[in-house]
Design a protein around this motif. Structure first.
Motif, PDB file in Angstrom:
ATOM      1  N   MET A   1       1.637  -0.867  -0.235  1.00 27.32           N
ATOM      2  CA  MET A   1      -0.119   0.094   0.159  1.00 27.32           C
ATOM      3  C   MET A   1       0.818   1.447  -0.035  1.00 27.32           C
ATOM      4  O   MET A   1       1.883   1.654   0.367  1.00 27.32           O
ATOM      5  CB  MET A   1      -1.230  -0.433   0.768  1.00 27.32           C
ATOM      6  CG  MET A   1      -1.673  -1.662   1.537  1.00 27.32           C
ATOM      7  SD  MET A   1      -3.123  -1.155   0.190  1.00 27.32           S
ATOM      8  CE  MET A   1      -4.404  -0.724   1.752  1.00 27.32           C
ATOM      9  N   LYS A   2       0.111   2.471  -0.432  1.00 26.41           N
ATOM     10  CA  LYS A   2       1.041   3.543  -0.612  1.00 26.41           C
ATOM     11  C   LYS A   2       1.098   4.675   0.891  1.00 26.41           C
ATOM     12  O   LYS A   2       2.258   4.976   0.838  1.00 26.41           O
ATOM     13  CB  LYS A   2       0.936   4.060  -1.678  1.00 26.41           C
ATOM     14  CG  LYS A   2       0.735   4.122  -3.417  1.00 26.41           C
ATOM     15  CD  LYS A   2       0.078   4.778  -4.437  1.00 26.41           C
ATOM     16  CE  LYS A   2       0.132   3.517  -5.861  1.00 26.41           C
ATOM     17  NZ  LYS A   2      -0.577   4.727  -6.616  1.00 26.41           N
ATOM     18  N   SER A   3       0.007   4.221   1.433  1.00 32.68           N
ATOM     19  CA  SER A   3       0.237   4.445   2.676  1.00 32.68           C
ATOM     20  C   SER A   3       0.539   4.350   3.634  1.00 32.68           C
ATOM     21  O   SER A   3       0.713   3.541   3.914  1.00 32.68           O
ATOM     22  CB  SER A   3      -1.345   4.599   2.489  1.00 32.68           C
ATOM     23  OG  SER A   3      -2.109   5.397   1.633  1.00 32.68           O
ATOM     24  N   ASN A 119      -9.240   0.325  -3.960  1.00 23.95           N
ATOM     25  CA  ASN A 119      -9.829   1.115  -3.994  1.00 23.95           C
ATOM     26  C   ASN A 119      -9.211   2.133  -2.193  1.00 23.95           C
ATOM     27  O   ASN A 119      -8.893   3.099  -2.648  1.00 23.95           O
ATOM     28  CB  ASN A 119     -11.576   0.734  -3.425  1.00 23.95           C
ATOM     29  CG  ASN A 119     -11.573   2.283  -3.216  1.00 23.95           C
ATOM     30  OD1 ASN A 119     -11.836   3.109  -4.617  1.00 23.95           O
ATOM     31  ND2 ASN A 119     -12.770   2.620  -2.820  1.00 23.95           N
ATOM     32  N   GLN A 120      -8.737   1.188  -1.211  1.00 22.45           N
ATOM     33  CA  GLN A 120      -8.292   1.840  -0.388  1.00 22.45           C
ATOM     34  C   GLN A 120      -6.969   2.738  -0.609  1.00 22.45           C
ATOM     35  O   GLN A 120      -7.102   3.857  -0.665  1.00 22.45           O
ATOM     36  CB  GLN A 120      -8.779   0.650   1.051  1.00 22.45           C
ATOM     37  CG  GLN A 120      -7.679   1.349   1.708  1.00 22.45           C
ATOM     38  CD  GLN A 120      -7.504   0.490   3.314  1.00 22.45           C
ATOM     39  OE1 GLN A 120      -6.716  -0.239   3.258  1.00 22.45           O
ATOM     40  NE2 GLN A 120      -8.551   0.740   4.686  1.00 22.45           N
ATOM     41  N   ASP A 121      -6.468   1.893  -0.466  1.00 24.25           N
ATOM     42  CA  ASP A 121      -5.105   2.029  -1.443  1.00 24.25           C
ATOM     43  C   ASP A 121      -5.157   2.957  -2.582  1.00 24.25           C
ATOM     44  O   ASP A 121      -4.692   4.342  -2.381  1.00 24.25           O
ATOM     45  CB  ASP A 121      -4.101   1.213  -1.878  1.00 24.25           C
ATOM     46  CG  ASP A 121      -3.087   1.435  -2.136  1.00 24.25           C
ATOM     47  OD1 ASP A 121      -2.214   2.016  -1.357  1.00 24.25           O
ATOM     48  OD2 ASP A 121      -1.909   1.243  -3.126  1.00 24.25           O
ATOM     49  N   LYS A 122      -6.378   3.631  -3.419  1.00 27.74           N
ATOM     50  CA  LYS A 122      -6.481   4.942  -4.188  1.00 27.74           C
ATOM     51  C   LYS A 122      -6.810   5.749  -3.493  1.00 27.74           C
ATOM     52  O   LYS A 122      -6.358   7.037  -3.840  1.00 27.74           O
ATOM     53  CB  LYS A 122      -7.158   4.258  -5.404  1.00 27.74           C
ATOM     54  CG  LYS A 122      -7.529   4.805  -6.107  1.00 27.74           C
ATOM     55  CD  LYS A 122      -8.345   4.890  -7.354  1.00 27.74           C
ATOM     56  CE  LYS A 122      -8.628   5.729  -8.476  1.00 27.74           C
ATOM     57  NZ  LYS A 122     -10.078   5.580  -9.104  1.00 27.74           N
ATOM     58  N   VAL A 123      -7.868   6.162  -3.180  1.00 25.59           N
ATOM     59  CA  VAL A 123      -8.298   7.145  -1.845  1.00 25.59           C
ATOM     60  C   VAL A 123      -7.285   7.318  -1.223  1.00 25.59           C
ATOM     61  O   VAL A 123      -7.173   9.066  -0.954  1.00 25.59           O
ATOM     62  CB  VAL A 123      -9.794   6.446  -1.021  1.00 25.59           C
ATOM     63  CG1 VAL A 123     -10.072   7.659  -0.328  1.00 25.59           C
ATOM     64  CG2 VAL A 123     -10.570   5.664  -2.309  1.00 25.59           C
TER      65      VAL A 123
END
Length: 128
Positions: A1-3, A119-123
């Motif tokens: 994940m990016k976050s 979707n979580q990662d994108k948002v």
């Protein structure tokens, strides 16, 4: 994940309506045994989700019960465990969902979680 681990933990404990729950439906307080409720809206219907927090380790672990109706857990109380660890400039997330009443329910969730986490990662990362 990016976050970051902090952003992902907060998303699972306070911000379900940012990335998963329908806006205005979230009732959630991140405390052990505190019940929560939210809805998702898709395919023209509302899909209530219920649960409670089982384990919370700041920025490391969220473990919850997860109950939905038909085409979900079919009323079975399942357990979702989200392990979060730093990884490079982002985080590694391991989601385990167990306790299904049947294989069909397990398969639906196995397929859905891939999309939900993407979707979580994108948002959380601002759509990049």
């Amino acid at each position: 994940m990016k976050s970051s681990t902090q952003a992902i933990y907060k998303a699972w404990t306070e911000q379900f309506d940012l990335w998963f729950a329908a806006p205005g439906t979230l009732l959630m307080r991140p405390e052990i045994d505190a019940p929560f409720f939210f809805e998702t809206h898709y395919d023209g219907g509302r899909h209530p989700h219920y649960g409670r927090f089982l384990s919370l380790e700041q920025d490391k672990l969220v473990e919850i019960t997860w109950v939905t109706g038909a085409d979900g857990t079919e009323g079975a109380e399942t357990v979702v465990s989200v392990e979060i660890a730093p990884h490079g400039s982002g985080s590694h997330v391991r989601l385990t969902h167990s306790g299904f009443a049947n294989q069909a329910s397990m398969k639906r969730h196995d397929e859905a979680w891939v999309e939900v986490l993407a979707n979580q990662d994108k948002v959380l990362s601002g759509g990049t």
